[in-house]
Design a protein around this motif. Structure first.
Motif, mmCIF file in Angstrom:
data_model
loop_
_atom_site.group_PDB
_atom_site.id
_atom_site.type_symbol
_atom_site.label_atom_id
_atom_site.label_comp_id
_atom_site.label_asym_id
_atom_site.label_seq_id
_atom_site.Cartn_x
_atom_site.Cartn_y
_atom_site.Cartn_z
ATOM 1 N N CYS A 1 1.482 -0.768 -6.740
ATOM 2 C CA CYS A 1 1.247 -0.947 -5.307
ATOM 3 C C CYS A 1 2.110 -2.051 -4.715
ATOM 4 N N THR B 1 0.851 -1.196 0.000
ATOM 5 C CA THR B 1 0.000 0.000 0.000
ATOM 6 C C THR B 1 0.882 1.240 0.000
ATOM 7 N N LYS B 2 0.290 2.342 -0.373
ATOM 8 C CA LYS B 2 0.960 3.636 -0.348
ATOM 9 C C LYS B 2 0.048 4.645 0.330
ATOM 10 N N SER B 3 0.645 5.732 0.769
ATOM 11 C CA SER B 3 -0.138 6.735 1.480
ATOM 12 C C SER B 3 -1.260 7.292 0.611
ATOM 13 N N SER B 4 -1.000 7.422 -0.671
ATOM 14 C CA SER B 4 -2.035 7.878 -1.611
ATOM 15 C C SER B 4 -2.215 6.823 -2.690
ATOM 16 N N GLY B 5 -3.442 6.397 -2.893
ATOM 17 C CA GLY B 5 -3.720 5.352 -3.874
ATOM 18 C C GLY B 5 -3.741 3.976 -3.248
ATOM 19 N N CYS B 6 -3.777 2.948 -4.101
ATOM 20 C CA CYS B 6 -3.811 1.544 -3.671
ATOM 21 C C CYS B 6 -4.989 1.281 -2.732
ATOM 22 N N ASP B 7 -6.110 1.932 -3.020
ATOM 23 C CA ASP B 7 -7.282 1.806 -2.141
ATOM 24 C C ASP B 7 -7.815 0.375 -2.117
ATOM 25 N N LYS C 1 -5.685 -1.701 0.192
ATOM 26 C CA LYS C 1 -5.989 -1.354 1.578
ATOM 27 C C LYS C 1 -7.304 -1.999 2.022
#
Length: 439
Positions: free
Chosen positions: A291, A226-232, A235
Motif C-alpha cells: 500500500c 491507498t489503492k482502488s482495491s485493498g488497503c482498507d 483508508k
C-alpha cells in the motif's frame, strides 16, 4: 536568535578545555542566560547520542565491519589473539546499548539534582558545568554497555523502553498542544491590544496555511498510500483521522467553548490537524508495503528519501519537546513553578555569576531555579528511551530504520488519536469544570 544560542553553546563547549579557552571564547560571543545555555548543551548531547544510534543502523555497515582486521568474522587476517565480535557494534542491539548508557546518565543527573532550589546550591556546578567530564562519562558508559552479556538484556530493556517511550509520547503531545494554544493566544492578544490589521492577517494566513498543508497531506495520503482495491486499513486511518480533526475544529468554535475560552479558535485546531496528519503519514510509512506507493513495495534501503524526511521531522520534534519541557514543566507537573527568568539577568545574585560586563553566560538562577532540573533530566531519559524504541521499531525490534512494521504503525496511529483527545479535552474542560481555573 539561533545564531546567538549557537554561540552560547560553543562557548560552553570551549569551557571544557580550561579557563583560558573559556575566557577567550566568551569574550567574543553575546551574553545569554546560564539556564538557556545549559539546556542547549544537554540537547547537543542528546543529538549526538541520536546520531550515534542512527549510524549503527546505517545500511551496509555490517558488511563494512568485516573489513576491520580485529573482528572475529573479518575477511582480513591479523596475527594475534585479539578478536572482537563486531556484530554487536551494529544493529538494534547496538542502539539498545547506546541508549542504555545515555538513559542511565540522565537518571543519575536527575537523582543528583533532586531538591536544588537555586544556583547557590553546591550541586549547581554539576548541572551547569564539567561538560568535558560529562561527555567522557557518557562515552565511557556507551563503551562499557557493549560488554554487557546479551542474555536477557534486550528483552528486559525493551520493556523499560516501551514504558518510558510511551511516557515521552504523552509529554510530547501535551507540549505540541500547548504550543498551539500559546501561539494562538499570543497573536490574538497582540491583535486585541493593537487592533492592527497586520496581526489579523497573520492569524488568518497562519490558520489557512496549516489547514491547506493538512488537506494537501490528506490528498497525498490517499494517492500514495491507498489503492482502488485493498488497503482498507490505510483508508480507514486516513478517513477516521480526517473526521477527528474536522470534529475538533468544530468543537473549538462552539459558543460554550468560546464562552469559557474566548481566544480558542481555528488556529490551534489547524496546528493540531497538521500534526495529526504528520502522525498518520508516519504510521502509514510502516504499513503494508503493497500500500506504499512511494516505495512501490520494493525492498529499498532503510535510508530512502521518505525515511530521511521523516527522520529530520522526528529529530526536530524530539529536540523541541525535550528542551521545551523546561519552560512548560509547571503545566505538566501541575506545579506553581513558572519559568520567569530564563531570558534575562533578573534575580541573579549580582556577584561574579551575575550580570557583570565581562560575564557572557550570566547566572539567572541565583534566587531560584528557572526550571525543575530533576524533571528536565527525567524527560531527557524518557526521550532517550523514545529514540531507542522508534529507531528499533518498538516491540518488534529491527535493525532497519524503515520497513513494514505493524508495531510502529499502531503506536503512531494511537498517538494521533491521543493527540486529538487531549486537544479536545483542553477545549471542553473549562466548560465541564467551570469552578476550576485552567491556565
Amino acid at each position: 536568535m539561533g545564531a546567538v544560542l549557537g554561540l552560547c553553546s560553543a562557548a560552553q563547549l570551549a569551557c571544557c578545555c580550561g579557563s583560558a579557552a573559556c575566557s577567550l571564547c566568551c569574550s567574543a560571543c553575546p551574553s545569554c542566560a546560564n539556564s538557556t545555555s545549559t539546556r542547549l548543551m544537554y540537547a547537543v548531547m542528546l543529538l549526538l547520542v541520536m546520531i550515534a544510534a542512527c549510524v549503527t543502523l546505517a545500511p551496509g555497515l555490517h558488511d563494512e565491519m568485516k573489513k576491520v582486521p580485529f573482528c572475529k568474522n573479518s575477511t582480513h587476517y591479523i596475527p594475534g589473539d585479539l578478536k572482537v565480535d563486531c556484530d554487536q557494534a551494529v544493529g538494534y542491539l547496538a542502539v539498545y546499548r547506546i541508549c542504555f548508557a545515555a538513559c542511565l546518565f540522565f537518571v543519575l543527573m536527575a537523582l543528583i539534582t533532586i531538591g536544588v532550589k537555586s544556583s547557590k546550591d553546591p550541586r549547581a556546578g554539576i548541572q551547569n558545568g564539567f561538560w568535558g567530564i560529562k561527555y567522557l562519562l557518557v562515552i565511557g558508559g556507551i563503551i562499557g554497555a557493549f560488554f554487557i552479556p546479551e542474555g536477557q538484556f534486550a528483552s528486559t530493556w525493551m520493556v523499560f523502553g516501551m514504558i518510558g517511550g510511551f511516557g515521552f509520547i504523552v509529554i510530547q503531545l501535551i507540549l505540541i498542544i500547548d504550543f498551539a494554544h500559546s501561539w494562538a493566544e499570543r497573536w490574538v492578544s497582540n491583535y486585541e491590544e493593537s487592533q492592527s490589521r497586520t496581526w489579523y492577517a497573520a492569524l488568518l494566513l497562519a490558520m489557512l496555511t496549516c489547514y491547506a498543508l493538512a488537506i494537501t497531506g490528506v490528498v497525498l495520503l490517499y494517492v500514495y498510500y491507498t489503492k482502488s482495491s485493498g488497503c482498507d486499513l490505510s483508508k480507514f486511518f486516513i478517513s477516521f483521522n480526517l473526521i477527528l480533526v474536522v470534529l475538533a475544529s468544530g468543537i473549538s468554535i462552539l459558543p460554550s467553548v468560546q464562552e469559557h475560552q474566548p481566544r480558542s479558535g481555528l488556529l490551534q485546531s489547524a496546528v493540531v490537524s497538521l500534526y495529526v496528519m504528520y502522525l498518520t503519514w508516519s504510521a502509514l510509512s510502516n504499513a503494508d508495503k503493497a500500500c506504499n506507493g512511494i516505495t512501490g513495495g520494493s525492498n529499498e534501503s532503510s535510508f530512502d528519501k521518505q525515511s530521511i524526511i521523516g527522520l529530520v521531522i522526528w529529530v526536530c520534534s524530539v529536540l523541541y519537546s525535550s528542551i521545551r519541557t523546561a519552560s512548560s514543566s509547571s503545566k505538566i507537573t501541575m506545579s506553581d513553578h513558572i519559568l520567569a527568568k530564563d531570558g534575562n539577568g533578573e534575580g541573579a545574585d549580582g556577584g561574579e555569576a551575575g550580570r557583570g560586563e565581562e560575564a557572557k553566560v550570566f547566572d539567572n538562577e541565583g534566587d531560584g531555579v528557572a526550571y525543575s532540573w530533576t524533571f528536565f533530566h527525567v524527560v531527557f531519559a524518557l526521550a532517550t528511551l523514545y529514540i531507542m524504541m522508534t529507531l528499533t521499531n518498538w516491540y518488534n525490534p529491527s535493525s532497519q530504520l524503515s520497513k513494514e512494521n505493524v508495531a510502529s504503525m499502531w503506536i503512531k496511529i494511537t498517538s494521533s488519536w491521543l493527540c486529538v483527545g487531549l486537544y479536545v479535552w483542553t477545549l471542553v474542560a473549562p466548560a465541564v469544570f467551570p469552578d476550576r481555573e485552567f491556565n
